[in-house]
Each structure stands twice: as C-alpha cells, then as structure tokens.
Design an enzyme around this catalytic site. Structure first.
Site, PDB file in Angstrom:
ATOM      1  CD  GLU A  57      -1.447  -2.414   1.792  1.00  0.00           C
ATOM      2  OE1 GLU A  57      -2.238  -3.364   1.862  1.00  0.00           O
ATOM      3  OE2 GLU A  57      -0.242  -2.494   2.132  1.00  0.00           O
ATOM      4  CD  GLU A 316      18.431  -5.720  -4.026  1.00  0.00           C
ATOM      5  OE1 GLU A 316      19.446  -5.027  -4.147  1.00  0.00           O
ATOM      6  OE2 GLU A 316      18.457  -6.975  -3.914  1.00  0.00           O
TER       7      GLU A 316
END
Length: 435
Positions: A57, A316
């Site tokens: 979110e 990542e």
C-alpha cells in the site's frame, strides 16, 4: 462490544510485537504511537493524511503522495507494519528531511487512542489505501466531520460476502466513508451492493508507480549475463507459505526433463522477510544448489552450478523482475488471493498465474486478455506439481512466444496508467483539498 474485544486483545498485540523483536528490535520503536501518544515535537497538523498499512500500500500510494508534495501540501503518512514504515522512510526520505512529510503508526482501534491521534494531528483530509476500514477510525472521522476516502479501493467477491455477514453493521462501515474511489467497475459494483452511494471508478494507482531506474539497470545487466550463457531466469515472486515447496518440486522436475541446453535459474522471493530463513531451509531440503541474494554486495554473478537464488532482500523487486524472463506470481498458486502483477509487467516481464487471483481479479483478467499473462493449465498438487512444470516448460521452450508476452506486458502496464490524476480530480471536485 467491539471496544471490549479490542481491550481484551491489547495484551496479545503487545506480546506479538515483543515476539517479533527476535527479527528486529525496531518492532518496539515508536511503540507509544500505537496507543495514540508520544508523537514528539514534529507534529504535522492540517495535513493530507494517507494511511498505507504495509509495503504494498505504501508503494501504491507513492505517485499520489508525490503529487501532493509537489503541490506544497503537508502529508501525514501512517502505517500498521514496520516494513511499511521502513518502505515509506526510503521512498519519501527527502520529504521527511524537509519536514513536509511526517510518518507515524496508526493507533490501535480504541476510542481513546483514536481520539488522541485526531486531536494531535488534526488532518484536513483522510485517504485510506485499498482495503483498510477500521470501524472506530471511520466512524470517528464521520462524527467530527473529517472527510475520509477509501482510495485505490478494491473489494473481492469473498470480502463482500464477509461484510454482508455482519448485516447493516458491516455495510454501515463503508457507507460512513465520504467516498470510495475504486480500482475497477467490479470493485465499484461490490461497494454499491453494500449501499455505498459515493463510488467512482478511477483505476489502479499501482500502474503509476515508477520503477527504480538503478534497480532496473542492474536487473538488465544481470539478465544480459545470464543470456550470454544461454540461461533463462524465472522469478517466483511474493511466494506464500506452502507455495515454495510446490514450486521447488516443479523446478526439480523441470531440470530433470533436460529440455534446455542450459538449465534455467530460479529466483525465489518470499512475500514476508521473516520467512527468508524458513524458505532457505526448504531450498536446502530440496537438494537444489542455491545461494542467498544477501551474499552478494551487488548484482549476483552468473554461476552455472546454481539452480536457485533466494531473494532475501527488501526493495529490489524491480531488479528481480528486470532480470527475469518469466514470473510465477505468488499468492495465486494456493488460495491467498494473488499478489500484484503490475510491477512485473511494467518491467516487461510476463507472468504465470495460478487460479487464485481474487484480490487482483480485474488486473489478472486484463493481463491475460492482452497476452501479458497466462494461467497454469491443470490442477496444482504438491505431491505431483506436473501442471506447473509443464506450463513452465511450454513457455520457456518458445522464445518467440515469450518475447511477444514481454511486449504485451509493457503495453498492458502503460495502457492502464492515469489513476493519480483521476483521484486528484475526484477529490478536488468534492472541494476537500486546497487548490
């Protein structure tokens, strides 16, 4: 009754936080904020309040928050999880340093903690991301006249049924929002079925989230090195408990099939970082040769003996997606509802989905329709995951089709952009923000 239940559960919430300190002592940092106290001297009043419960979110809120910061608005960003807060600290480091953005934990949903939070910060507008709807917060905002919107809102058919189980009490919770800005027409229809009047379809903010350019470049370099040795890489992204064993079993069968001149590489990235060690144990038990991403300082080097890389790093995913030729989307193989496939498509990486995508129903259907994703054909069984293995072999054995899917993924990701502007326009139309 609800408040009594919360007071009963409060000690267990404390115990849970204390238990999590075995992973990081930071779980107890800012502990008093969870009770609505001790916010320090840098209180941000009259701000746009954005609540993003966790990592997903927070990342989704990035384009909306950046738009408000560019307008000179003050922003209060709240979370419920440590990882959400750490993600926000990274994404908005500049705004935090300048004092324009303030982070805090949303307090537990108790009358006194919520009231103190509101008295302290006095936000002028509240924006809750996606599915968050805490009764005490929502009804308190309605009581004091603070406009609170549910933005980038989604509601699965299963969740709608659960809300209806609570009858008028459940429906009144969503009716108390000043408005709901839904991702899709399907989501909007479900909210309307709960009696919500102010519903507007604005699209999905996740299509507007920019990929980190440095991570994308690192991923592309990694992919070039892999391709130079003739190897494909498959990224099993955001996997959940039980899915790793299924994927590893299918991967062993795929390698045994000798269908490829150079064996493909699997990069497995669990959804929750606290499970990294557990998943490492699963890989070790499988007998597959693996290394952790954390063992490399920079981009992992090509090692022809490696069969699996454990992606035990945070932040990542753009690199993993840019390096991969195909993604197996976690959360969709077992009934968890699926995970976000948009970031993978934005990196030009096609997606293989299981049948359980109810949390991202429209996104999954659109991606499949545009050729950016495929569903696994056949039943997924841990004892015999042949359906997953055959789907992987079929796609990876056809480079031309794989390239077409990659092109379709990029088109899919760009076609659906624009939710940020629509949300800003919808809120301005209600005169709840400053021009």
């Amino acid at each position: 009754m609800y408040q009594l239940l919360w007071h009963f559960l409060l000690p267990f919430a404390f115990i849970r936080l204390a238990w999590r300190t075995r992973h990081s002592s930071q779980y107890l940092h800012h502990f008093s904020e969870r009770l609505g106290f001790s916010y320090g001297s840098s209180v941000q009043q009259n701000a746009i309040w954005v609540h993003a419960v966790s990592v997903g979110e927070t990342r989704a809120a990035q384009p909306l928050i950046e738009a408000y910061l560019e307008r000179g608005e003050k922003v209060l960003l709240t979370h419920m999880t440590l990882n959400g807060r750490l993600t926000g600290a990274t994404l908005f480091a500049e705004g935090i340093a300048s004092g324009q953005l303030r982070q805090a934990y949303l307090p537990y949903d108790l009358c006194w903690s919520v009231a103190n939070f509101m008295r302290t910060f006095k936000p002028k507008l509240g924006l809750f991301m996606e599915t968050e709807a805490w009764p005490t917060v929502v009804f308190y905002c309605a009581e004091i006249g603070l406009p609170l919107f549910l933005v980038n809102a989604r509601l699965s058919e299963r969740s709608a049924r659960r809300v209806n189980l609570f009858g008028s009490a459940g429906r009144s919770l969503f009716q108390a929002f000043a408005g709901i800005l839904a991702q899709t027409e399907l989501d909007a229809q479900r909210y309307r079925s709960l009696g919500v009047k102010q519903v507007e379809v604005v699209g999905n903010l996740k299509f507007d989230v920019p990929l980190n350019a440095t991570l994308v470049q690192d991923g592309k370099l990694w992919r070039q090195e892999l391709h130079a040795t003739g190897r494909f890489m498959v990224c099993a992204a955001s996997t959940r408990d039980g899915e790793e064993e299924l994927i590893l079993s299918a991967w062993k069968d795929l390698l045994r099939s000798n269908a490829f001149a150079s064996a493909p590489l699997l990069c497995m990235v669990p959804r929750h970082p606290e499970r990294f060690s557990e998943v490492a144990s699963h890989i070790l038990s499988s007998g597959l040769k693996f290394r952790r991403r954390s063992e490399w300082n920079k981009v992992p080097k090509v090692d022809m003996d490696l069969e699996v890389i454990l992606g035990d790093s945070m932040g990542e995913m753009a690199m993993y997606y840019s390096a991969a030729d195909l993604v197996i989307m976690g959360g969709s193989l077992l009934p968890f509802g699926g995970q976000n496939l948009i970031e993978a498509c934005a990196a030009g990486c096609p997606v293989l989905l299981g049948e359980h995508t109810y949390n991202f129903q429209q996104a999954a259907l659109d991606a499949i329709a545009m050729g950016a994703a495929k569903r696994i054909q056949g039943e997924l069984l841990l004892s015999e995951p042949i359906a997953l293995m055959e789907s992987l072999k079929l796609i990876l054995s056809n480079p031309t089709e794989l390239a077409k899917m990659a092109d379709a993924a990029k088109i899919y990701a760009t076609t659906h952009q624009g939710a940020t502007k629509k949300i800003l326009a919808a809120l301005e139309h209600q005169n709840f923000t400053l021009n």
